[in-house]
Design an enzyme around this catalytic site. Structure first.
Site, short mmCIF file in Angstrom:
data_model
loop_
_atom_site.label_atom_id
_atom_site.label_comp_id
_atom_site.label_asym_id
_atom_site.label_seq_id
_atom_site.Cartn_x
_atom_site.Cartn_y
_atom_site.Cartn_z
N ASN A 193 1.50 -0.09 5.58
CA ASN A 193 2.04 -0.72 4.37
C ASN A 193 2.98 -1.82 4.84
O ASN A 193 3.94 -1.54 5.55
CB ASN A 193 2.80 0.32 3.54
CG ASN A 193 3.54 -0.30 2.37
OD1 ASN A 193 4.54 0.24 1.92
ND2 ASN A 193 3.08 -1.42 1.86
N GLY A 194 2.69 -3.04 4.43
CA GLY A 194 3.52 -4.16 4.83
C GLY A 194 2.66 -5.31 5.29
O GLY A 194 1.46 -5.35 5.01
N TYR A 199 10.61 -2.95 -9.24
CA TYR A 199 9.30 -2.91 -9.86
C TYR A 199 8.33 -1.92 -9.20
O TYR A 199 7.65 -1.18 -9.89
CB TYR A 199 8.65 -4.31 -9.82
CG TYR A 199 7.18 -4.27 -10.19
CD1 TYR A 199 6.80 -4.05 -11.51
CD2 TYR A 199 6.19 -4.40 -9.23
CE1 TYR A 199 5.46 -3.97 -11.86
CE2 TYR A 199 4.84 -4.32 -9.58
CZ TYR A 199 4.49 -4.11 -10.89
OH TYR A 199 3.17 -4.02 -11.23
N GLY A 257 -1.50 1.26 -4.81
CA GLY A 257 -2.75 0.63 -4.42
C GLY A 257 -3.93 1.23 -5.14
O GLY A 257 -4.07 2.45 -5.18
N CYS A 268 0.82 -1.21 0.00
CA CYS A 268 0.00 0.00 0.00
C CYS A 268 0.85 1.26 0.00
O CYS A 268 2.08 1.19 0.05
CB CYS A 268 -0.87 0.02 1.25
SG CYS A 268 -1.83 -1.47 1.44
P1 AMP Z 1 3.94 -12.24 -15.07
O1 AMP Z 1 3.10 -12.05 -16.26
O2 AMP Z 1 3.17 -12.88 -13.93
O3 AMP Z 1 5.25 -12.93 -15.33
O4 AMP Z 1 4.29 -10.81 -14.49
C1 AMP Z 1 5.36 -10.07 -14.96
C2 AMP Z 1 4.94 -8.67 -15.26
O5 AMP Z 1 4.16 -8.14 -14.19
C3 AMP Z 1 6.14 -7.77 -15.42
O6 AMP Z 1 5.94 -6.96 -16.56
C4 AMP Z 1 6.17 -6.94 -14.17
O7 AMP Z 1 6.41 -5.58 -14.45
C5 AMP Z 1 4.82 -7.08 -13.56
N1 AMP Z 1 4.93 -7.43 -12.11
C6 AMP Z 1 5.97 -7.89 -11.45
N2 AMP Z 1 5.69 -8.08 -10.15
C7 AMP Z 1 4.44 -7.75 -9.99
C8 AMP Z 1 3.59 -7.72 -8.85
N3 AMP Z 1 3.97 -8.07 -7.65
N4 AMP Z 1 2.37 -7.29 -9.08
C9 AMP Z 1 1.99 -6.94 -10.28
N5 AMP Z 1 2.72 -6.93 -11.38
C10 AMP Z 1 3.94 -7.34 -11.24
#
Ligand code: AMP
Length: 477
Positions: A106-107, A249, A32, A5
């Protein structure tokens, strides 16, 4: 529950704190999108508005006007599968004998169940299944027997896990960061006052100045009249566990977290990606927007013959793919989200750069999209090492079963996503780009070793469970 968050707390000399909090929440919207809330205090009473949806949907002018006062806290909540409920929306508020309390978190605590059990046996009733309510009740209880600083210290002694908190006790705003500094929290100077917030981009939005990060284990108490703040180092730590994924990210590229500009970290990782595993293709393109800074660093380090170009256009109106609860819906969302620019791709060899592969859905789909657009070869370069283990500290990272790298070699993953080659950055290069030793970072999702004591998981350090502030033995001790 995993809460990822954004939190804010502001104390000013002016009487319209809701507006800067609202803008700050807008700046933290990426942290969020499920719900947004603000609680203010006008010196006599609390005012609260909490609603589901984006910040822009959650508040209208009348809501802001109704949030009177010079002190307040705000929250944006990250959606996690299975917990889309208003009872989990924050700030969480409690009224008790010694005043009112509002709390944003957050956490994620790793011992919330245990604490909830303790508090329930002492007569506390809970209205949500969230760990934030556990912190709020524990703190309210401690405030009955101790001053603010001691009460926070006792609560910090009992909670275990990751937490960056903004708290308001009556009209006093405070911020707390867990002893491992797992989630970010910083302090800044804004017009007529001070702000505590998850990321410095929120301070920039208000035209303010970042002062510094809140230290791991530190409590910051803002002066009620907006003239300053007090600092209390409540728990000393010799080993931090900053989440590396914030830089890779989650955080905004224009935020400074623990003294490192996120954008620069990503570009530096991109440069290292070239050094570790560069391949000369006609064109290098980012997965928009998550791969952009990495791709620009990668191309900068590559020979001049390697061109940087946009080859995929993103439909900005499609939510993040992970919001979709089922795999089927996620796959459809990826196709909705990215369309190729055929002239950049057709007949050419392509390197596609992204920040991370989680389930593999995005990469799998994008490689197919680029091939359909006529790419001769598609090579993938990734700015985070393979993610093999779940996150219990607040990032919704999927379960082991869903993670593509848990039980596959890199060659097997390459085969699944259909790329001509696939390379990930090394963990050492990531730590170097963040300018920290890897032992100062939480890298549990790429090592499977956790900085906290989690049932059924391995820990990478002696358990640092706090021993101060044992649970009260009776209702009135
Ligand atoms: P995936 O399709 O599940 O392999 O997700 C990878 C993509 O989702 C990458 O383009 C990342 O930028 C993004 N991503 C990575 N970690 C997360 C996360 N925790 N929540 C949402 N998107 C993510």
């Amino acid at each position: 529950m995993r809460d990822k968050c954004g939190v804010v707390g502001i104390s000013t000399a002016a009487d319209d704190v809701a507006r800067p909090i609202y803008y700050a929440l807008y700046a933290l919207q990426h942290r969020g999108q499920e719900s947004a809330g603000i609680v203010t205090h006008d010196g006599f009473q609390q005012h609260s508005h909490i609603a589901m949806g984006l910040v822009g949907e959650a508040f209208d002018e009348a809501d802001l006007v109704g949030l009177g006062g010079a002190a307040g806290i705000g929250h944006v909540r990250y959606p996690t599968a299975g917990s889309v409920e208003k009872s989990c929306a924050q700030p969480f508020t409690v009224s008790f004998k010694n005043g009112s309390l509002a709390l944003c978190h957050n956490g994620n605590l790793v011992n919330a169940g245990e604490l909830r059990g303790d508090l329930e046996s002492l007569g506390h009733a809970f209205t949500s299944d969230g760990d934030t309510e556990v912190i709020a009740h524990d703190l309210a209880r401690n405030l009955l027997r101790a001053d603010l600083v001691r009460a926070v210290k006792r609560t910090m002694g009992r909670i275990h896990g990751s937490y960056s908190l903004t708290i308001m006790h009556d009209d006093t705003v405070l911020g707390v960061r867990d002893p491992e500094g797992n989630r970010p929290l910083c302090i800044g100077k804004v017009d007529d006052g001070y702000i505590l917030c998850s990321e410095s981009a929120a301070i920039d939005t208000l035209g303010g100045e970042l002062i510094r990060d809140v230290c791991p284990g530190e409590l910051i108490v803002l002066e009620d009249d907006g003239t300053g703040f007090e600092s209390y180092q409540l728990i000393e730590t010799d080993r931090t566990a900053h989440c590396f994924f914030e830089w890779v990210y989650f955080a905004r590229p224009d935020s400074i977290i623990d003294e490192k500009l996120v954008y620069e970290v990503r570009r530096e990782i991109g440069r290292s990606l070239w050094e570790e595993s560069g391949i000369e293709t006609d064109v290098v393109m980012p997965v928009p927007d998550s791969g952009r800074a990495f791709a620009s660093g990668y191309v900068e380090a590559a020979p001049d013959t390697v061109e940087f170009a946009e080859g995929l256009m993103k439909n900005r109106y499609v939510g993040r793919t992970f919001i979709m609860p089922t795999q089927d819906e996620r796959e459809r969302a990826v196709r909705l989200k990215h369309n190729p620019i055929k002239s950049t791709v057709a007949g050419r060899t392509v390197t596609l750069v992204d920040d991370s592969i989680v389930r593999g859905t995005t990469s799998d789909q994008l490689v197919a999209v680029l091939r359909a657009a006529g790419a001769q070869e598609v090579h993938m370069r990734i700015g985070a090492p393979p993610i093999i283990a779940p996150c219990y500290m607040g990032i919704d990272m999927a379960t082991r079963d869903e993670l593509i790298a848990t039980d596959r070699t890199i060659e097997e993953i390459r085969d699944v996503i259909g790329a001509d080659s696939l390379k990930y950055i090394s963990a050492g290069a990531v730590a170097k780009a963040i300018c920290k030793d890897s032992s100062a970072l939480c890298m549990a999702c790429i090592t499977g070793e956790y900085p906290y004591d989690i049932d059924g998981e391995q820990t990478d350090r002696p358990v640092t469970r706090p021993t101060i502030g044992e649970p009260p033995a009776s209702a009135d001790d």
